[in-house]
Motif scaffolding. Sequence first.
Motif, PDB file in Angstrom:
ATOM      1  N   ARG A 239      96.337  45.759  68.100  1.00  0.00           N
ATOM      2  CA  ARG A 239      97.380  45.115  67.288  1.00  0.00           C
ATOM      3  C   ARG A 239      96.957  43.713  66.869  1.00  0.00           C
ATOM      4  O   ARG A 239      97.201  43.282  65.732  1.00  0.00           O
ATOM      5  CB  ARG A 239      98.697  45.068  68.064  1.00  0.00           C
ATOM      6  N   LEU A 242      94.472  43.884  64.030  1.00  0.00           N
ATOM      7  CA  LEU A 242      95.158  44.175  62.768  1.00  0.00           C
ATOM      8  C   LEU A 242      95.870  42.934  62.249  1.00  0.00           C
ATOM      9  O   LEU A 242      95.842  42.641  61.047  1.00  0.00           O
ATOM     10  CB  LEU A 242      96.144  45.323  62.956  1.00  0.00           C
ATOM     11  N   GLU A 247      91.824  46.339  58.607  1.00  0.00           N
ATOM     12  CA  GLU A 247      92.572  47.566  58.333  1.00  0.00           C
ATOM     13  C   GLU A 247      92.420  48.580  59.455  1.00  0.00           C
ATOM     14  O   GLU A 247      93.315  49.394  59.686  1.00  0.00           O
ATOM     15  CB  GLU A 247      92.091  48.188  57.014  1.00  0.00           C
ATOM     16  N   HIS A 262      94.719  52.339  62.802  1.00  0.00           N
ATOM     17  CA  HIS A 262      94.654  51.938  61.402  1.00  0.00           C
ATOM     18  C   HIS A 262      95.960  51.264  60.999  1.00  0.00           C
ATOM     19  O   HIS A 262      97.028  51.568  61.544  1.00  0.00           O
ATOM     20  CB  HIS A 262      94.388  53.156  60.510  1.00  0.00           C
ATOM     21  N   ARG A 263      95.866  50.377  60.030  1.00  0.00           N
ATOM     22  CA  ARG A 263      97.061  49.680  59.570  1.00  0.00           C
ATOM     23  C   ARG A 263      98.121  50.630  59.026  1.00  0.00           C
ATOM     24  O   ARG A 263      99.328  50.326  59.059  1.00  0.00           O
ATOM     25  CB  ARG A 263      96.663  48.664  58.490  1.00  0.00           C
TER      26      ARG A 263
END
Length: 360
Positions: A239, A242, A247, A262-263
């Motif tokens: 987290r 990100l 991404e 992944h985002r």
Amino acid sequence: MSQPSPRTSPTPFDLITMGRLGVDLYPLQTGVPLAQAETFGKFLGGSPANVAVAAARLGRRTALISRTGADPFGDYLHGALRDFGVSDRWVTPVAAYQTPLTFCEIFPPDDFPLYFYRRPKAPDLEIHPGELDLDAIRAARIFWATGTGLCEEPSRAATLAALAARGRRGLTVLDLDWRPLFWGGEGGASGAGGRTGPAAMAAARPHYAAALAHATVAVGNADECEVATGERAPHAAARALLAAGVELAVVKRGPEGVLAVHRDGTTAEVPPVEVEVVNGLGAGDAFGGALCHGLLAGWPLERTLRFAGAAGALVASRLSCSAAMPTGEEIEELLGSGAGSASAPSGADAGAPRTEVPRS
């Protein structure tokens, strides 16, 4: 670099990596300290170089941006890169410094101390921003930079310039690649030493943040994630990566496998592939090259991670790093076999212990 080099190829490279390059000298006996080792194997080394080799072994068109000494070991590395199918067009000599050497001790399954000989300075830290072929870097399908490239100038400015040139387009990877020795921790870096590990980490974090702002993919283990973000727990680290701008965050967990987030909300966790570990060094680089291969192929995230983990496991089961990078057929065979009855997990950290000894 310091000598004229050909400009951008009409066909973009699948992968350009940038950073550390040197000669690995590994004892040909396991369980023997260097003081007692009598025979050694000579191999191409350096994480970005090995990632390029790993991807080339999988059929990708790859190149390396780095520097060597103007010496016989530098000549050896040029020949080795070409033999592995990696373009050396942006690898040039530095007369002032010698090609680095790295020795290791091999105590399977999980103890592989490294001894870096990079003083007073490694040539790969003499990459200058004005020497970069930014057109080729922009055009590459993947550009791969490392945290080690941020540790000293002018490499730091060149790494950030290369990342910025990508403009957050496509796949721009930052391998967090934390080596506290190079930042003044636990024995000092070139030019200045004596700081503690935590102090080195604090000094490094702003530079990692600057690099992450340009990257679209980040790859690292718990220690490396902590340096970059302050977080060690896998999901918290993902987290935080990100939030730093990437991404895709790939968090290597050693014997617990690998996590990728992944985002867009896609998450994948895969277990390790178990093998009889011979030398865990270089397995993380095999993971990186195979990760690039899967991302370029557009595979689902879980398939990419399984493939990359198996690549790392195969290298962990072999003595060398660069020369041990597997083919796609070997990786698929390992996956199809259910990973066999191996006794030690290499996993998708990919058994990449980065054990360091404060000597260089």
